[in-house]
Write a protein that holds these residues in place. Structure first.
Motif, PDB file in Angstrom:
ATOM      1  N   THR A   1      -0.029 -15.046  11.225  1.00 56.89           N
ATOM      2  CA  THR A   1       0.868 -14.787   9.840  1.00 56.89           C
ATOM      3  C   THR A   1      -0.039 -14.834   8.927  1.00 56.89           C
ATOM      4  O   THR A   1      -0.938 -15.605   8.777  1.00 56.89           O
ATOM      5  CB  THR A   1       2.386 -15.612   9.978  1.00 56.89           C
ATOM      6  OG1 THR A   1       1.775 -16.978   9.419  1.00 56.89           O
ATOM      7  CG2 THR A   1       3.081 -15.499  11.301  1.00 56.89           C
ATOM      8  N   LEU A   2       0.542 -14.275   7.758  1.00 54.67           N
ATOM      9  CA  LEU A   2      -0.179 -14.158   6.267  1.00 54.67           C
ATOM     10  C   LEU A   2      -0.143 -15.670   5.784  1.00 54.67           C
ATOM     11  O   LEU A   2      -1.170 -16.195   5.348  1.00 54.67           O
ATOM     12  CB  LEU A   2       0.702 -13.553   5.298  1.00 54.67           C
ATOM     13  CG  LEU A   2       0.158 -13.472   3.826  1.00 54.67           C
ATOM     14  CD1 LEU A   2      -1.275 -13.129   3.957  1.00 54.67           C
ATOM     15  CD2 LEU A   2       1.122 -12.760   2.885  1.00 54.67           C
ATOM     16  N   TYR A   3       0.985 -16.652   6.280  1.00 63.39           N
ATOM     17  CA  TYR A   3       0.656 -18.009   5.792  1.00 63.39           C
ATOM     18  C   TYR A   3      -0.246 -18.680   6.584  1.00 63.39           C
ATOM     19  O   TYR A   3      -1.011 -19.453   6.124  1.00 63.39           O
ATOM     20  CB  TYR A   3       2.355 -18.637   6.126  1.00 63.39           C
ATOM     21  CG  TYR A   3       2.328 -20.000   5.743  1.00 63.39           C
ATOM     22  CD1 TYR A   3       2.399 -20.641   4.567  1.00 63.39           C
ATOM     23  CD2 TYR A   3       2.197 -21.136   6.730  1.00 63.39           C
ATOM     24  CE1 TYR A   3       2.300 -21.910   4.101  1.00 63.39           C
ATOM     25  CE2 TYR A   3       2.046 -22.424   6.764  1.00 63.39           C
ATOM     26  CZ  TYR A   3       2.249 -22.741   5.365  1.00 63.39           C
ATOM     27  OH  TYR A   3       2.305 -24.195   5.125  1.00 63.39           O
ATOM     28  N   ALA A   4      -0.298 -18.415   8.017  1.00 57.70           N
ATOM     29  CA  ALA A   4      -1.297 -19.112   8.805  1.00 57.70           C
ATOM     30  C   ALA A   4      -2.682 -18.619   8.206  1.00 57.70           C
ATOM     31  O   ALA A   4      -3.486 -19.368   8.329  1.00 57.70           O
ATOM     32  CB  ALA A   4      -1.159 -18.857  10.275  1.00 57.70           C
ATOM     33  N   GLN A   5      -2.942 -17.270   8.120  1.00 62.08           N
ATOM     34  CA  GLN A   5      -4.199 -16.867   7.607  1.00 62.08           C
ATOM     35  C   GLN A   5      -4.681 -17.633   6.301  1.00 62.08           C
ATOM     36  O   GLN A   5      -5.749 -18.120   6.151  1.00 62.08           O
ATOM     37  CB  GLN A   5      -3.914 -15.347   7.276  1.00 62.08           C
ATOM     38  CG  GLN A   5      -3.873 -14.470   8.622  1.00 62.08           C
ATOM     39  CD  GLN A   5      -3.614 -12.926   8.060  1.00 62.08           C
ATOM     40  OE1 GLN A   5      -3.379 -12.622   6.725  1.00 62.08           O
ATOM     41  NE2 GLN A   5      -3.379 -12.277   9.036  1.00 62.08           N
ATOM     42  N   PHE A   6      -3.665 -17.753   5.335  1.00 60.44           N
ATOM     43  CA  PHE A   6      -4.006 -18.448   3.962  1.00 60.44           C
ATOM     44  C   PHE A   6      -4.305 -20.007   4.483  1.00 60.44           C
ATOM     45  O   PHE A   6      -5.306 -20.363   3.948  1.00 60.44           O
ATOM     46  CB  PHE A   6      -2.884 -18.178   3.144  1.00 60.44           C
ATOM     47  CG  PHE A   6      -2.999 -18.948   1.816  1.00 60.44           C
ATOM     48  CD1 PHE A   6      -3.987 -18.374   0.716  1.00 60.44           C
ATOM     49  CD2 PHE A   6      -2.497 -20.276   1.673  1.00 60.44           C
ATOM     50  CE1 PHE A   6      -4.345 -18.995  -0.279  1.00 60.44           C
ATOM     51  CE2 PHE A   6      -2.976 -20.950   0.266  1.00 60.44           C
ATOM     52  CZ  PHE A   6      -3.826 -20.238  -0.466  1.00 60.44           C
TER      53      PHE A   6
ATOM     54  N   SER B   1     -10.526 -11.185   4.607  1.00 57.66           N
ATOM     55  CA  SER B   1     -10.159  -9.568   4.893  1.00 57.66           C
ATOM     56  C   SER B   1      -8.734  -9.796   5.602  1.00 57.66           C
ATOM     57  O   SER B   1      -8.063  -8.323   5.597  1.00 57.66           O
ATOM     58  CB  SER B   1     -11.167  -9.285   6.020  1.00 57.66           C
ATOM     59  OG  SER B   1     -12.386  -9.087   5.395  1.00 57.66           O
ATOM     60  N   ALA B   2      -8.368 -10.429   6.404  1.00 55.65           N
ATOM     61  CA  ALA B   2      -7.096 -10.545   7.096  1.00 55.65           C
ATOM     62  C   ALA B   2      -5.988 -10.837   6.231  1.00 55.65           C
ATOM     63  O   ALA B   2      -4.970 -10.056   6.316  1.00 55.65           O
ATOM     64  CB  ALA B   2      -7.114 -11.468   8.173  1.00 55.65           C
ATOM     65  N   ILE B   3      -6.204 -11.559   5.362  1.00 52.55           N
ATOM     66  CA  ILE B   3      -5.153 -11.807   4.288  1.00 52.55           C
ATOM     67  C   ILE B   3      -5.022 -10.807   3.240  1.00 52.55           C
ATOM     68  O   ILE B   3      -3.818  -9.993   3.072  1.00 52.55           O
ATOM     69  CB  ILE B   3      -5.471 -13.068   3.268  1.00 52.55           C
ATOM     70  CG1 ILE B   3      -5.600 -14.195   3.954  1.00 52.55           C
ATOM     71  CG2 ILE B   3      -4.657 -13.211   1.996  1.00 52.55           C
ATOM     72  CD1 ILE B   3      -6.508 -15.488   3.444  1.00 52.55           C
ATOM     73  N   THR B   4      -6.008  -9.780   2.968  1.00 47.84           N
ATOM     74  CA  THR B   4      -5.970  -8.700   2.247  1.00 47.84           C
ATOM     75  C   THR B   4      -5.209  -7.653   2.986  1.00 47.84           C
ATOM     76  O   THR B   4      -4.280  -7.053   2.395  1.00 47.84           O
ATOM     77  CB  THR B   4      -7.283  -8.196   1.873  1.00 47.84           C
ATOM     78  OG1 THR B   4      -8.150  -9.322   1.046  1.00 47.84           O
ATOM     79  CG2 THR B   4      -7.510  -6.899   0.805  1.00 47.84           C
ATOM     80  N   PHE B   5      -5.654  -7.263   4.283  1.00 47.96           N
ATOM     81  CA  PHE B   5      -4.883  -6.493   4.865  1.00 47.96           C
ATOM     82  C   PHE B   5      -3.597  -6.664   5.218  1.00 47.96           C
ATOM     83  O   PHE B   5      -2.675  -5.793   5.278  1.00 47.96           O
ATOM     84  CB  PHE B   5      -5.915  -6.209   6.421  1.00 47.96           C
ATOM     85  CG  PHE B   5      -5.039  -5.039   7.132  1.00 47.96           C
ATOM     86  CD1 PHE B   5      -5.345  -3.825   7.071  1.00 47.96           C
ATOM     87  CD2 PHE B   5      -4.103  -5.511   8.334  1.00 47.96           C
ATOM     88  CE1 PHE B   5      -4.923  -2.957   7.888  1.00 47.96           C
ATOM     89  CE2 PHE B   5      -3.686  -4.628   9.104  1.00 47.96           C
ATOM     90  CZ  PHE B   5      -4.097  -3.303   8.875  1.00 47.96           C
ATOM     91  N   THR B   6      -3.153  -7.841   5.403  1.00 45.67           N
ATOM     92  CA  THR B   6      -1.898  -8.284   5.898  1.00 45.67           C
ATOM     93  C   THR B   6      -0.781  -8.054   4.657  1.00 45.67           C
ATOM     94  O   THR B   6      -0.024  -7.423   4.553  1.00 45.67           O
ATOM     95  CB  THR B   6      -1.711  -9.814   6.416  1.00 45.67           C
ATOM     96  OG1 THR B   6      -2.357 -10.021   7.554  1.00 45.67           O
ATOM     97  CG2 THR B   6      -0.402 -10.097   6.674  1.00 45.67           C
ATOM     98  N   ALA B   7      -1.559  -8.638   3.219  1.00 43.82           N
ATOM     99  CA  ALA B   7      -0.816  -8.443   2.111  1.00 43.82           C
ATOM    100  C   ALA B   7      -0.554  -6.782   1.934  1.00 43.82           C
ATOM    101  O   ALA B   7       0.497  -6.536   1.390  1.00 43.82           O
ATOM    102  CB  ALA B   7      -1.367  -8.966   1.176  1.00 43.82           C
TER     103      ALA B   7
END
Length: 134
Positions: free
Chosen positions: A16-21, A48-54
């Motif tokens: 998830t975005l939270y876990a990525q961050f 990169s994952a945070i950017t893509f997910t956001a």
């Protein structure tokens, strides 16, 4: 034994975005990112994952709001967009990918709804600050 650090975006997108961050934050605070190229590669993968997910979440929410008749200038303002063409530059690739995701059962907007949003955006040339149609 420690698990190896994820070093590709694909490895980090399953979170998830939270876990990525949180994972990115832990890595940055750990000094590993500063002294080890694998740590730096992992940092890049998490970013990169945070950017893509956001981005994915932004487009999904913008589409939902426009389908619920939210005024275009307000959506542009919330996105921080200068004008409709800049939103279309983000929207079109997402919508194209979303259509495929929907067919696979993992999409959030139907192809028809994505097309409705595209049509709405292409018929208007609105600037968010003024709310005027150009």
């Amino acid at each position: 034994m420690d698990q190896p650090l994820p070093t590709t975006r694909d490895q980090t997108l399953k979170y998830t975005l939270y876990a990525q961050f949180q994972s990115w934050r832990q890595l940055v605070l750990s000094r590993l990112a500063a002294r080890d190229v694998t740590g730096q590669l992992a940092e890049l993968a998490w970013m990169s994952a945070i950017t893509f997910t956001a981005y994915d979440s932004q487009m999904a929410l913008a589409g939902r709001l426009l389908l619920r008749d939210m005024p275009v200038p307000q959506v542009l303002g919330a996105l921080g967009a200068r004008d409709v063409p800049s939103v279309l530059a983000l929207w079109r690739p997402w919508a194209a990918h979303q259509s495929e995701m929907f067919r696979l059962g993992r999409g959030v907007l139907s192809p028809q709804d994505a097309d409705r949003v595209t049509a709405l955006l292409t018929t208007k040339n609105i600037r968010p600050q003024s709310g005027e149609i150009a």
